[in-house]
Design a protein around this motif. Sequence first.
Motif, PDB file in Angstrom:
ATOM      1  N   VAL A 123       0.863  -1.179   0.000  1.00  0.00           N
ATOM      2  CA  VAL A 123       0.000   0.000   0.000  1.00  0.00           C
ATOM      3  C   VAL A 123       0.899   1.229   0.000  1.00  0.00           C
ATOM      4  O   VAL A 123       1.596   1.503   0.979  1.00  0.00           O
ATOM      5  N   ALA A 124       0.910   1.948  -1.110  1.00  0.00           N
ATOM      6  CA  ALA A 124       1.773   3.125  -1.264  1.00  0.00           C
ATOM      7  C   ALA A 124       0.973   4.373  -0.919  1.00  0.00           C
ATOM      8  O   ALA A 124      -0.141   4.562  -1.411  1.00  0.00           O
ATOM      9  N   VAL A 125       1.567   5.239  -0.097  1.00  0.00           N
ATOM     10  CA  VAL A 125       0.837   6.436   0.330  1.00  0.00           C
ATOM     11  C   VAL A 125       1.260   7.676  -0.455  1.00  0.00           C
ATOM     12  O   VAL A 125       0.808   8.779  -0.149  1.00  0.00           O
ATOM     13  N   ASP A 126       2.114   7.506  -1.462  1.00  0.00           N
ATOM     14  CA  ASP A 126       2.464   8.618  -2.342  1.00  0.00           C
ATOM     15  C   ASP A 126       2.829   8.045  -3.712  1.00  0.00           C
ATOM     16  O   ASP A 126       3.030   6.833  -3.870  1.00  0.00           O
ATOM     17  N   GLN A 127       2.949   8.927  -4.715  1.00  0.00           N
ATOM     18  CA  GLN A 127       3.144   8.493  -6.086  1.00  0.00           C
ATOM     19  C   GLN A 127       4.482   7.803  -6.290  1.00  0.00           C
ATOM     20  O   GLN A 127       4.576   6.800  -6.998  1.00  0.00           O
ATOM     21  N   THR A 128       5.549   8.313  -5.666  1.00  0.00           N
ATOM     22  CA  THR A 128       6.868   7.709  -5.843  1.00  0.00           C
ATOM     23  C   THR A 128       6.892   6.283  -5.318  1.00  0.00           C
ATOM     24  O   THR A 128       7.417   5.374  -5.972  1.00  0.00           O
ATOM     25  N   ALA A 129       6.335   6.081  -4.136  1.00  0.00           N
ATOM     26  CA  ALA A 129       6.289   4.736  -3.573  1.00  0.00           C
ATOM     27  C   ALA A 129       5.467   3.802  -4.454  1.00  0.00           C
ATOM     28  O   ALA A 129       5.822   2.628  -4.639  1.00  0.00           O
ATOM     29  N   TYR A 130       4.383   4.310  -5.016  1.00  0.00           N
ATOM     30  CA  TYR A 130       3.552   3.492  -5.901  1.00  0.00           C
ATOM     31  C   TYR A 130       4.310   3.102  -7.166  1.00  0.00           C
ATOM     32  O   TYR A 130       4.287   1.933  -7.590  1.00  0.00           O
ATOM     33  N   GLU A 131       5.014   4.054  -7.754  1.00  0.00           N
ATOM     34  CA  GLU A 131       5.779   3.755  -8.967  1.00  0.00           C
ATOM     35  C   GLU A 131       6.900   2.762  -8.681  1.00  0.00           C
ATOM     36  O   GLU A 131       7.199   1.887  -9.497  1.00  0.00           O
ATOM     37  N   ARG A 132       7.528   2.903  -7.529  1.00  0.00           N
ATOM     38  CA  ARG A 132       8.587   1.967  -7.142  1.00  0.00           C
ATOM     39  C   ARG A 132       8.026   0.564  -6.958  1.00  0.00           C
ATOM     40  O   ARG A 132       8.634  -0.427  -7.371  1.00  0.00           O
ATOM     41  N   CYS A 133       6.842   0.490  -6.359  1.00  0.00           N
ATOM     42  CA  CYS A 133       6.183  -0.801  -6.180  1.00  0.00           C
ATOM     43  C   CYS A 133       5.865  -1.446  -7.521  1.00  0.00           C
ATOM     44  O   CYS A 133       6.127  -2.631  -7.736  1.00  0.00           O
ATOM     45  N   MET A 134       5.316  -0.674  -8.442  1.00  0.00           N
ATOM     46  CA  MET A 134       4.979  -1.202  -9.759  1.00  0.00           C
ATOM     47  C   MET A 134       6.235  -1.655 -10.502  1.00  0.00           C
ATOM     48  O   MET A 134       6.225  -2.667 -11.205  1.00  0.00           O
TER      49      MET A 134
END
Length: 358
Positions: A123-134
């Motif tokens: 669960v990413a709480v910001d865009q950078t973390a989400y992109e890193r997860c993807m």
Amino acid sequence: MQMQKDNSKNCPGNLVIFSLLFAGFVYLLVWSTSTSQPLIFEYRRSGSNCSNPIYHTVKFPIDELDLALEKAAMPNKTVIIAMVNRAYAEQTVETEITMLDLFLESFWLGENTRQLLDHLLVVAVDQTAYERCMFKRLHCYKLETEGVDFAGEKIFMSRDFLKMMWKRTLFVTEVLKRGYNFIFTDTDVLWLRNPMSLLNRNETVDFQISTDWFNGDAQSEKNFINTGFYHAISNNKTIALFETWYAKKNNATGVKEQDVLLNLTQAGVLGQLGINARFLETLYFSGFCSDSKDITAVTTVHANCCRSISAKVTDLTAVLRDWKRFKATKGGKNPVPFRWTGHFGCWSSWNKTIAKHL
């Protein structure tokens, strides 16, 4: 030559039904697009006999969280949940390895843990973390909070730290309401062994939670809990617990959500709600507050009793080094006595905090 009979003239109802379904499909498609909701719609008719049409069920839209949970869930609808922000996921000039890197590496190095990544929802709480997860090809869900920036490091007990802790409590409550069991794990928890056999050995347990210090009794509500690792079964009792817990948020200024749950637990809320709870032994679910004394039994290691990300990364790197050293000598004729490396980074992080305020 006899002309073939036109079945459509004998089944005027089919045209009306198809027209209505088509109009409904267009409406749902427009609605789905405007709300970013996935749409699943299926209609098929078999046979030429108009008296016996076969229609398949229309599946209405489900949202992104439902999709993410469904993809990550085990057959028993259990999901492993970890929450990350940019500070935990992005490398910097000073740090070439991140907390997320170490967390994922533990699943690679652990015993019977690699397959668990198929059931991990980040669960990413910001865009950078989400992109890193993807980028890492994990199951990812972006949890947005309007007007709040959770990207940077949230120092223990800071205002933003407390906000983020309550945000995750609200999120996992929603997961329970959607019928999913979960294991919540902080990203600063290393998974050295698969914990499922330990967590599932008693199917009547509703809620299991790690402890900073274990008092020897797995049923004792006097244990000092830690919300960095816990397991909850989705039922009315646990939903009531989490709702009761979150409802205390507005009256808990300056108090972290873990202490609020501790107070509720010691006040007897688990018994009041009929919850069968278990407090996890540090022998198996250990941390820097209380190291496991048995390397052959330890399942997870949590960088608790630590203040900064850099200190946690330093000491968790040492834990993985210790683990690899143990695995390299395991089963040898002359096993080397095992000792954990001291958590020097975390111990120092508290000293620096005290010095900063002098």
